[in-house]
Every structure is written in C-alpha cells, then in structure tokens.
Design an enzyme around this catalytic site. Sequence first.
Site, PDB file in Angstrom:
ATOM      1  N   HIS A 161       0.834  -1.218   0.000  1.00 24.12           N
ATOM      2  CA  HIS A 161       0.000   0.000   0.000  1.00 24.12           C
ATOM      3  C   HIS A 161       0.865   1.263   0.000  1.00 24.12           C
ATOM      4  O   HIS A 161       0.415   2.322   0.451  1.00 24.12           O
ATOM      5  CB  HIS A 161      -0.940   0.047   1.216  1.00 24.12           C
ATOM      6  CG  HIS A 161      -1.654  -1.236   1.496  1.00 24.12           C
ATOM      7  ND1 HIS A 161      -2.905  -1.517   1.004  1.00 24.12           N
ATOM      8  CD2 HIS A 161      -1.263  -2.334   2.198  1.00 24.12           C
ATOM      9  CE1 HIS A 161      -3.277  -2.730   1.406  1.00 24.12           C
ATOM     10  NE2 HIS A 161      -2.285  -3.251   2.122  1.00 24.12           N
ATOM     11  N   SER A 282      14.317  22.109 -15.929  1.00 26.48           N
ATOM     12  CA  SER A 282      13.137  22.946 -16.120  1.00 26.48           C
ATOM     13  C   SER A 282      13.581  24.292 -16.679  1.00 26.48           C
ATOM     14  O   SER A 282      14.651  24.797 -16.327  1.00 26.48           O
ATOM     15  CB  SER A 282      12.430  23.154 -14.777  1.00 26.48           C
ATOM     16  OG  SER A 282      11.626  24.317 -14.818  1.00 26.48           O
ATOM     17  N   LYS A 288      15.549  22.127 -10.666  1.00 27.05           N
ATOM     18  CA  LYS A 288      14.860  20.900 -11.040  1.00 27.05           C
ATOM     19  C   LYS A 288      15.704  19.947 -11.873  1.00 27.05           C
ATOM     20  O   LYS A 288      16.457  20.358 -12.745  1.00 27.05           O
ATOM     21  CB  LYS A 288      13.610  21.245 -11.860  1.00 27.05           C
ATOM     22  CG  LYS A 288      12.552  21.962 -11.054  1.00 27.05           C
ATOM     23  CD  LYS A 288      11.655  21.020 -10.320  1.00 27.05           C
ATOM     24  CE  LYS A 288      10.571  20.538 -11.266  1.00 27.05           C
ATOM     25  NZ  LYS A 288       9.574  19.757 -10.538  1.00 27.05           N
ATOM     26  N   ASN A 290      14.319  16.557 -13.631  1.00 25.28           N
ATOM     27  CA  ASN A 290      13.094  15.774 -13.753  1.00 25.28           C
ATOM     28  C   ASN A 290      13.354  14.395 -14.354  1.00 25.28           C
ATOM     29  O   ASN A 290      14.139  14.258 -15.293  1.00 25.28           O
ATOM     30  CB  ASN A 290      12.080  16.524 -14.632  1.00 25.28           C
ATOM     31  CG  ASN A 290      11.635  17.822 -13.995  1.00 25.28           C
ATOM     32  OD1 ASN A 290      11.499  17.905 -12.775  1.00 25.28           O
ATOM     33  ND2 ASN A 290      11.433  18.841 -14.815  1.00 25.28           N
ATOM     34  N   GLU A 295       9.058   8.986 -16.549  1.00 24.13           N
ATOM     35  CA  GLU A 295       7.656   9.379 -16.742  1.00 24.13           C
ATOM     36  C   GLU A 295       7.136   8.932 -18.102  1.00 24.13           C
ATOM     37  O   GLU A 295       6.007   8.465 -18.242  1.00 24.13           O
ATOM     38  CB  GLU A 295       7.515  10.898 -16.606  1.00 24.13           C
ATOM     39  CG  GLU A 295       7.816  11.392 -15.200  1.00 24.13           C
ATOM     40  CD  GLU A 295       7.964  12.904 -15.181  1.00 24.13           C
ATOM     41  OE1 GLU A 295       6.943  13.582 -15.070  1.00 24.13           O
ATOM     42  OE2 GLU A 295       9.099  13.398 -15.307  1.00 24.13           O
ATOM     43  N   GLN A 327      -5.679  -5.003 -43.191  1.00 23.71           N
ATOM     44  CA  GLN A 327      -4.623  -4.053 -43.535  1.00 23.71           C
ATOM     45  C   GLN A 327      -4.349  -3.100 -42.364  1.00 23.71           C
ATOM     46  O   GLN A 327      -3.276  -2.507 -42.268  1.00 23.71           O
ATOM     47  CB  GLN A 327      -5.030  -3.264 -44.787  1.00 23.71           C
ATOM     48  CG  GLN A 327      -4.004  -2.255 -45.245  1.00 23.71           C
ATOM     49  CD  GLN A 327      -4.284  -1.781 -46.667  1.00 23.71           C
ATOM     50  OE1 GLN A 327      -4.075  -2.515 -47.606  1.00 23.71           O
ATOM     51  NE2 GLN A 327      -4.785  -0.563 -46.800  1.00 23.71           N
TER      52      GLN A 327
HETATM   53  N1  ARG Z   1      -2.206  -4.265 -48.447  1.00 24.43           N
HETATM   54  C1  ARG Z   1      -2.935  -5.447 -48.151  1.00 24.43           C
HETATM   55  C2  ARG Z   1      -2.922  -5.724 -46.647  1.00 24.43           C
HETATM   56  O1  ARG Z   1      -2.116  -5.175 -45.993  1.00 24.43           O
HETATM   57  C3  ARG Z   1      -2.348  -6.608 -48.866  1.00 24.43           C
HETATM   58  C4  ARG Z   1      -3.311  -7.715 -49.125  1.00 24.43           C
HETATM   59  C5  ARG Z   1      -4.323  -7.286 -50.110  1.00 24.43           C
HETATM   60  N2  ARG Z   1      -5.179  -8.355 -50.465  1.00 24.43           N
HETATM   61  C6  ARG Z   1      -6.327  -8.168 -51.066  1.00 24.43           C
HETATM   62  N3  ARG Z   1      -7.032  -9.187 -51.321  1.00 24.43           N
HETATM   63  N4  ARG Z   1      -6.762  -6.962 -51.376  1.00 24.43           N
HETATM   64  O2  ARG Z   1      -3.710  -6.464 -46.135  1.00 24.43           O
END
Ligand code: ARG
Length: 463
Positions: A161, A282, A288, A290, A295, A327
């Site tokens: 604590h 600072s 100071k 820091n 942090e 993606q």
């Molecule tokens: N740029 C795409 C990704 O990062 C690559 C794969 C794309 N495939 C597709 N069927 N459009 O996922």
Amino acid sequence: MTDNGSNAMWGGRFAAGPDAVMEAINASIGFDRRLWEQDIRGSRAHAAMLAARGILTDEDAEAIGHGLDQVAGELAAGRFAFSTALEDIHMNIEARLKDLIGPPAGRLHTARSRNDQVATDFRLWVREQCDAAVAGLEALQRALLGQAEAGAERVMPGFTHLQTAQPVTWGHHMMAYVEMFGRDAARMRDARARMNECPLGAAALAGTSFPIDRDATAEALGFDRPCANSLDAVSDRDFALEFLSAAAICATHMSRLSEELVIWSSAQFRFVALSDRFSTGSSIMPQKKNPDAAELLRAKVGRILGATVALFTVMKGLPLAYSKDMQEDKEQVFDAADTLLLSLAAMTGMIADMEADPAALEAAASAGFSTATDLADWLVREAGLPFREAHHVTGALVRLAEGSGRDLPDLTLDEMRGVHDAITEGVYDVLGVHNSVASRTSYGGTAPDQVRRQIARWKERLE
Ligand code: ARG
C-alpha cells in the site's frame, strides 16, 4: 495504370480508376513500405521454388532474381519511387520489377496471392521484433543484475500500500524485476515459436493447383514448417496479437518500475539519483532535475496497450478468410514494436546509470516500525505466544513508541515488559533491519544469501 485509368494489376474487369478518396483510404504504401525487405525475401524464395518445380523457366527465374536485387538496391538506398496508385508494397515492388525486366515479372505472382504474401511478410517482420525484444529484455535484465549485485546486502523499506511494511534488500527488489522481465522474454520466445509457420503457398485462400513445394519456401524463409490450413494461414493475425499482448505486459512491468523511479528520485524519498543522461531540467525552476525518461516509460504502455486493443477490435467478428480490415494490423504493430524497443533501451540506460543512496535507504528501512513483524515472530518463537496474541502485543508496543515519537528499538526493556512480561533483552536482536532481512532465508526470501543464489542462477541463464 491502363488506358482507362484502372489499375494495371487488377484493372481487367474495371472500366474506371478509383476516386481520389478511395485511393487515399485504400493505400497502405505509406506504412507497409517497412515490409520491403521481407517482401523481397518472400519473392526470392517463391521464384526459386517455382523454378525448381518447373513452374517458371530458369531464365525467367534468373531475370526475376536479378530484377529483385536491383529493386532491393533502390529500396535500400532510398531511391525507390513509391506510388500511392499502386496501393501497397507488394504491387509497388512488382510494378518496378516489370519496369526493369519486362514480361517475366508478370510470372512471379503465379501460385501466389497478396493474401499469403502479406501474411508471410508480416510474420517475418513480427518474428524479427520478437528477437529484438528478447535481446532488449536481456540487456535490461543484465543492468538490473548489476544493481542487484552491488546492493545484495543493502536494506531498504519494502512497501505494501506504499506504506512501510518490512525491510527488504535492494538486491531483492531489483531481482523482482529480473523475474518479471524474464517472463516477458519467455513470452516473446513462445510467441515466436508458435508464429514460425509459413503462410506462403496458401495463395488467396484455398491453396493452388500448381505443383508448388511449400516445405521448400518455408525452409528458405527460416520457418519451421508451412501453415497446415490455407484459410487459417491468410486470415489469422493471432501471431501479431500475441506479440502485442506480450509487449503490453512488458510495458506494464516497465511502467511500474518507472513509477518507482519517479517516487524514489523525488526530494521526499531520495532513494536514488537518476543520471543526467536520462533526466531533463526545467526552463523556469533552476533546481529541477526531472525524471522524464521514467515518466515517459510510465506512459508508453498506453500506446502499446492501445495498439493491442485496436488490433483485437479489428480482428473480432471477421469472417474467414482475408478481409481488407486486416490491412489495419500494421500501423498498430509497427508503432507498438518501435515503442517497446525504444522503451527497453531507455529503461536499460536508466537502470544502469542509477545511483542508489544506501544511507537514505537504510534510514527509511528503519523508520515506520518496519520490524514490527519481526517482533511479533520473536514473541511466537521465543515466548510461545500464539501469533494472534503476538500481533496484538506488538501493536500495543507500536502505539507506545508512536505516542512518544520513537521507533521500536528505542523502547526500554522495562517499557516493553510493561506490555508483556515474557519479553527479554534478546528481542533487540530482531529489531534491527539488518537482522530482519538476514533472517528471511526462506526460498525466494529477501535474505542476502537467497538473493545471491538468484543472482547466480540468472547470470548463468543469461550467459
Ligand atoms: N495491403 C494489403 C494488406 O495489408 C495486402 C493484401 C491485399 N489483399 C487483397 N485481397 N486486397 O492487407
């Protein structure tokens, strides 16, 4: 681009090119260019395998190999002209290959899809990050071991604590983090071992009718084996989730250690001095110094955990197999990995440089009735009291000392015997902090001998 503005890679069924906004939201080249080395490696392995299986002629494979060398040279030298219209790193590289070697470039994508291509590239990239994280964690553990060895006997207050609880040794406290970072490294190794299967050859989702050799590409890329299910291979990102989860746990450990450094380096504690190399001043208050690095490390877990939550949220509810949602995996993982490695380096530097103040630590260890438990244990051991009664008697002694602004060892024997007449002179032996820590010899306890055992074990492991 084709004559009607549609995409050169897949524009066959398109009458028009994409809207500018579509291009902007669709393109990943702004970030997935970081995968270029992995993409080239994957293509080399794929082309070599296609040639070995007679799917590509040797001449075409050779042209592709040379062309890829040239593309890699341009990318490495920062001379590659990336195109947003070409969407991602895979199409950028293939288009450049076509500029350089002409028609054979179009044969590289035989028996392959961007789906297995990106899954392979990304696994290779994350695998490298696991290795880098392990190396960073081991460096941090070595820095902590250095501190632990220097202060194996040094006493300091142990807290619960954030209230003084019992004296512990500095070495013991440092070794607690050695254990945590050891598990973090083990998690990274486990994740690496599990992700080390090759998606290449899964093609779009169903596999391919070409007589490919998936064992050969897996081996060429350093994978243990090919992924056994093509749908799984292209559609899961659990390897990235594991990496992020392990990174988030590690960042949580660093955040806790950082918080301790912030507290310990304050004027109120003065347990440690952080080096100038990892502190800032600072602009207005000349006195100071820091603990900015600490942090920032306390905060960085926010980014890493944020990335983890983001990718879990992307993946949940996605049907098999590939969806473009995936993606969105890359930026999160890139940022988390960069943040983790930078944090590990900063933490290692701070720990290696940190200077403890043994006198301040010992003074704090002695204050706050830190040996009250030792007193209670003594009453059990030497005077035969049940622990609950011993606890009560000790509490009365603490109250007595506190009321007169003293610590437990400052009470006279008469005063103590006034609370319980079984107390003898011998009690003073356990009221000192050095005796207290030396007595905690149970396995994993804070006694210097125990701590040295753990230091020796870890040094051997890290050799
Ligand atoms: N740029 C795409 C990704 O990062 C690559 C794969 C794309 N495939 C597709 N069927 N459009 O996922």
